[in-house]
Motif scaffolding. Structure first.
Motif, PDB file in Angstrom:
ATOM      1  N   GLY A  89      -8.400  -8.405 -19.434  1.00  0.00           N
ATOM      2  CA  GLY A  89      -6.990  -7.506 -18.923  1.00  0.00           C
ATOM      3  C   GLY A  89      -7.356  -6.104 -19.119  1.00  0.00           C
ATOM      4  N   ASP A  90      -6.556  -5.217 -18.644  1.00  0.00           N
ATOM      5  CA  ASP A  90      -6.580  -3.801 -18.882  1.00  0.00           C
ATOM      6  C   ASP A  90      -6.690  -3.152 -19.957  1.00  0.00           C
ATOM      7  OD1 ASP A  90      -6.512  -3.985 -15.908  1.00  0.00           O
ATOM      8  OD2 ASP A  90      -4.457  -3.563 -15.636  1.00  0.00           O
ATOM      9  N   ASP A  91      -5.933  -3.846 -21.297  1.00  0.00           N
ATOM     10  CA  ASP A  91      -5.858  -2.932 -22.412  1.00  0.00           C
ATOM     11  C   ASP A  91      -7.025  -3.504 -23.238  1.00  0.00           C
ATOM     12  OD1 ASP A  91      -3.967  -1.431 -21.605  1.00  0.00           O
ATOM     13  OD2 ASP A  91      -2.447  -2.971 -22.044  1.00  0.00           O
ATOM     14  N   ASN A  92      -7.792  -4.739 -22.827  1.00  0.00           N
ATOM     15  CA  ASN A  92      -8.666  -5.287 -23.661  1.00  0.00           C
ATOM     16  C   ASN A  92     -10.076  -4.966 -23.342  1.00  0.00           C
ATOM     17  OD1 ASN A  92     -10.032  -7.032 -25.581  1.00  0.00           O
ATOM     18  ND2 ASN A  92      -9.079  -8.839 -24.919  1.00  0.00           N
ATOM     19  N   GLU A 115     -11.334   8.744 -24.995  1.00  0.00           N
ATOM     20  CA  GLU A 115     -11.684  10.272 -24.833  1.00  0.00           C
ATOM     21  C   GLU A 115     -10.481  10.809 -23.902  1.00  0.00           C
ATOM     22  OE1 GLU A 115     -14.784  13.551 -23.047  1.00  0.00           O
ATOM     23  OE2 GLU A 115     -15.310  11.449 -23.143  1.00  0.00           O
ATOM     24  N   GLN A 116     -10.118  10.163 -22.881  1.00  0.00           N
ATOM     25  CA  GLN A 116      -9.294  10.542 -21.923  1.00  0.00           C
ATOM     26  C   GLN A 116      -7.662  10.637 -22.601  1.00  0.00           C
ATOM     27  OE1 GLN A 116      -9.056   8.374 -18.342  1.00  0.00           O
ATOM     28  NE2 GLN A 116     -11.272   8.928 -17.872  1.00  0.00           N
ATOM     29  N   LEU A 124     -21.226  -1.416 -20.505  1.00  0.00           N
ATOM     30  CA  LEU A 124     -20.190  -0.764 -19.496  1.00  0.00           C
ATOM     31  C   LEU A 124     -18.745  -0.750 -20.360  1.00  0.00           C
ATOM     32  CD1 LEU A 124     -21.177  -2.083 -15.970  1.00  0.00           C
ATOM     33  CD2 LEU A 124     -21.757   0.045 -16.838  1.00  0.00           C
ATOM     34  N   LEU A 125     -18.368  -1.725 -20.783  1.00  0.00           N
ATOM     35  CA  LEU A 125     -17.048  -1.835 -21.618  1.00  0.00           C
ATOM     36  C   LEU A 125     -17.094  -0.876 -22.648  1.00  0.00           C
ATOM     37  CD1 LEU A 125     -16.410  -5.802 -21.603  1.00  0.00           C
ATOM     38  CD2 LEU A 125     -15.200  -4.225 -20.220  1.00  0.00           C
ATOM     39  N   GLN A 126     -18.046  -0.791 -23.352  1.00  0.00           N
ATOM     40  CA  GLN A 126     -18.048   0.081 -24.541  1.00  0.00           C
ATOM     41  C   GLN A 126     -18.101   1.584 -24.044  1.00  0.00           C
ATOM     42  OE1 GLN A 126     -21.865  -0.049 -27.011  1.00  0.00           O
ATOM     43  NE2 GLN A 126     -20.928   1.275 -28.575  1.00  0.00           N
ATOM     44  N   ARG A 127     -18.711   1.882 -23.078  1.00  0.00           N
ATOM     45  CA  ARG A 127     -18.609   3.325 -22.326  1.00  0.00           C
ATOM     46  C   ARG A 127     -17.172   3.623 -21.835  1.00  0.00           C
ATOM     47  NH1 ARG A 127     -23.981   2.290 -20.500  1.00  0.00           N
ATOM     48  NH2 ARG A 127     -23.360   2.045 -18.178  1.00  0.00           N
ATOM     49  N   LEU A 128     -16.626   2.564 -21.128  1.00  0.00           N
ATOM     50  CA  LEU A 128     -15.400   2.522 -20.575  1.00  0.00           C
ATOM     51  C   LEU A 128     -14.198   2.997 -21.704  1.00  0.00           C
ATOM     52  CD1 LEU A 128     -13.423   2.474 -18.252  1.00  0.00           C
ATOM     53  CD2 LEU A 128     -13.665   0.032 -18.506  1.00  0.00           C
TER      54      LEU A 128
END
Length: 492
Positions: free
Chosen positions: A218-221, A254-255, A244-248
Motif C-alpha cells: 500500500g501507500d503507507d507501508n 523528509e517531505q 528504492l523503498l528505503q530512499r522513498l
C-alpha cells in the motif's frame, strides 16, 4: 475528436502480445517439445520406410534367386526345371500375392504369371538386379518389381527372372512402425506437458508471493520486502526494490518534516502581520482621521519582506529535486559560478565589505558538468549572501582544481563558529544566534542538495583565522578549450 462511449468496454487490442510469465515460459517449452516430437517421429518414419523397402527388396531379390536356381540350359536353350506349384511356393508371401515371370529375352515364357508385362526391362543387358516401381496394367495396383537377367555364356539364351509384389504391405508395415513410434510419444506428451505446466507454475510461485507482498504494502507501508524465501534470480531485484523503498521512505519523511517545519516557520511572520494589521485596524477604528503610524508600517513592511523571503527560500528548496530531475544540460562549471559572483561584488560594497574572486583553474581547459547551471549559480549566491549578512568584512571566492576535480572555497574572516553551530549549520530551518531574524535557515540546505545532485560534495571545513569556510568539490569532465580564452585571476 471521438470519445469512447461510457458503456463500452475499454479493450486493449495489443493485450494479446503481453502474455503472463507462465505462458511465456510454457510456449517455448511446449513448442520445442512438439517440434522435437514431430521431427523425431518424421525421421523415424522415413528411416523405417527406408529400412522396410530395403528389407523387402532383399526378399524380392532372394525370390528371384530362388527361381533362377531352377533354370537349365541345354545346347543354349533355356528351360525351367520345377513345376508351377514348386515355383509358386518359392515366391509365396502370406502378406500379399506375389507375381513372377520367367521368360527369355526373345519373349518366350518359361514359367509364371502370363499377365505380368513389363517392357521397361527388355533392353537391359547388365546382370545386376534391377528394382523399380510399376503399375499393373490390368489391376492398376502399385507394384515393387525386381528383375534380373541370367545368361551363363554368350551362346546361351538370355532369361529374365521378374518378381513383383504389391506395395500395400510396405505401406502397412510403415504405418504400423509410425504408429508404434507416434502413439507412445503422444501418450508421453499427455504426461510431460502437464508436468511442464505444474513445474513452471510451482517455480513461479515465489514471484506471485512477491507480487502479493508488493500489492499488500500500500501507500503507507514502505517497509522492506523479505528476501529469505526469494529465489536467487530475484534477490537482486528485491534488494534494489528495498533500496528504492528505503530512499522513498526517507524522502517521504523528509517531505513531511519539511512541511511541518515550513508551517512552523511561516507562523511567526504570519502572526506578526496579523498583529500589526490588527493594531492598525484598532487605531483606524478609534480615530478614522488619524494617519497611519509610520513605525507600524515599517514593522509591517519588515515582517512582510521576511515572510516573502522565506516563501522564496521554501520554493527554492522544494524546486531543487524537480529541476534536477529535468533533462540535464552540459555546461561549463567555472563560468556558471563566476557569473553570479560578479553581481554580488556591488552588494558586498554596499554592505561595507569586500569580495575577492580568485580563479586558479587552467584557462586552457573546460570543466564540464551535467545538470543545471542556474542551480549551481544559486549555490554560489546563497554562500555569498550568507557571508555578506553574517560573516566578516573580508570575503573570498577561490576556485582551483586537482586533475579533473573542481574545488571551490567561499570563506570570510568573521568570528570562528562554535561546535554547536558547526553541527547544526546544514540542517533546514536552523538559524544561528546572529541576531538577524530575516533568515530562513534554508540557504545552506539548498546549496548542499544542489551540489550533491551534481555528484559533488559540500562541506564546512576548518581554516585557522577564518570564520566560516565552505568547500565544494565537483568531479568534472575536462576538455581542451578549442580557442584559448584565458580567464584572468581577479582580485577585488
Amino acid at each position: 475528436m471521438n470519445t469512447p462511449s461510457p458503456g463500452r468496454a475499454n479493450l486493449n487490442p495489443l493485450g494479446w502480445i503481453n502474455p503472463s510469465l507462465l505462458k511465456q515460459l510454457m510456449l517455448p517449452v511446449v513448442s520445442l517439445w512438439v517440434a522435437c516430437a514431430l521431427l523425431a517421429t518424421s525421421a523415424a518414419y522415413l528411416l523405417a520406410g527406408r529400412s522396410t523397402n530395403t528389407s523387402f527388396d532383399r526378399l524380392l531379390a532372394d525370390d528371384a534367386q530362388a527361381l533362377s536356381a531352377q533354370l537349365r540350359w541345354n545346347d543354349g536353350v533355356a528351360s525351367f526345371a520345377a513345376s508351377k506349384e514348386t515355383a509358386d511356393s518359392l515366391v509365396f508371401d502370406s502378406l500379399s500375392l506375389s507375381h513372377y515371370s520367367v521368360h527369355t529375352a526373345t519373349g518366350r515364357t518359361l514359367m509364371g504369371d502370363m499377365h505380368l508385362e513389363i517392357p521397361e526391362i527388355e533392353a537391359r543387358t547388365d546382370p545386376q538386379a534391377i528394382f523399380f516401381d510399376h503399375t499393373g496394367r490390368r489391376s492398376h495396383t502399385p507394384l515393387r518389381v525386381v528383375a534380373q537377367r541370367f545368361q551363363p555364356s554368350p551362346g546361351d539364351e538370355a532369361v529374365w527372372v521378374v518378381v513383383a509384389e504389391s506395395k500395400e504391405k510396405r505401406r502397412q508395415v510403415k504405418d504400423e512402425i509410425a504408429t508404434a513410434i507416434f502413439l507412445p510419444a503422444l501418450i508421453v506428451g499427455f504426461f510431460i506437458i502437464p508436468l511442464f505446466y505444474y513445474s513452471i507454475r510451482r517455480a513461479l510461485s515465489p514471484t506471485r508471493q512477491l507480487s502479493a507482498l508488493v500489492v499488500a504494502h500500500g501507500d503507507d507501508n514502505l517497509s522492506p520486502l523479505p528476501v529469505e524465501q526469494v529465489p536467487q534470480e530475484l534477490r537482486e531485484l528485491v534488494a534494489h526494490t528495498n533500496s528504492l523503498l528505503q530512499r522513498l521512505q526517507a524522502s517521504v519523511s523528509e517531505q513531511r518534516r519539511f512541511i511541518a517545519d515550513a508551517a512552523h516557520q511561516l507562523q511567526t511572520p504570519m502572526a506578526g502581520i496579523r498583529l500589526l494589521v490588527g493594531d492598525m485596524r484598532r487605531i483606524q477604528k478609534s480615530d478614522p482621521t488619524q494617519p497611519m503610524d509610520a513605525e507600524v508600517l515599517a514593522q509591517l513592511d519588515e515582517v512582510a519582506t521576511r515572510g516573502a523571503r522565506m516563501v522564496k527560500q521554501l520554493l527554492a528548496f522544494a524546486r531543487v529535486a524537480e529541476d534536477s530531475a529535468a533533462e540535464p544540460e552540459v555546461f561549463e562549471a567555472v563560468e556558471a559560478m563566476l557569473e553570479p559572483a560578479a553581481r554580488w561584488r556591488s552588494l558586498a560594497l554596499t554592505a561595507g565589505k569586500s569580495l575577492e574572486l580568485e580563479n586558479h583553474t587552467d584557462p586552457k581547459r573546460e570543466f564540464m558538468l551535467h545538470g543545471s547551471p542556474v542551480l549551481l549559480g544559486e549555490v554560489i549566491s546563497n554562500l555569498l549572501d550568507n557571508a555578506i549578512r553574517y560573516g566578516g568584512p573580508q570575503i573570498k571566492l577561490r576556485l582551483h582544481h586537482h586533475d579533473s576535480t573542481l574545488i571551490v572555497h567561499v570563506q570570510d574572516d568573521g568570528p570562528p563558529l562554535d561546535e554547536h553551530a558547526r553541527s547544526h549549520l546544514m540542517l533546514p530551518f536552523w538559524r544561528g544566534d546572529h541576531g538577524q531574524p530575516e533568515g530562513s535557515g534554508l540557504g545552506l540546505s539548498i546549496a548542499q542538495r544542489i551540489v550533491e545532485r551534481l555528484g559533488g560534495r559540500f562541506a564546512l571545513v576548518e581554516r585557522a583565522g577564518l570564520g566560516a569556510c565552505f568547500e565544494i568539490t565537483l568531479p568534472c569532465e575536462v576538455r581542451e578549450r578549442p580557442a584559448v580564452q584565458a580567464r584572468n585571476t581577479e582580485h577585488g
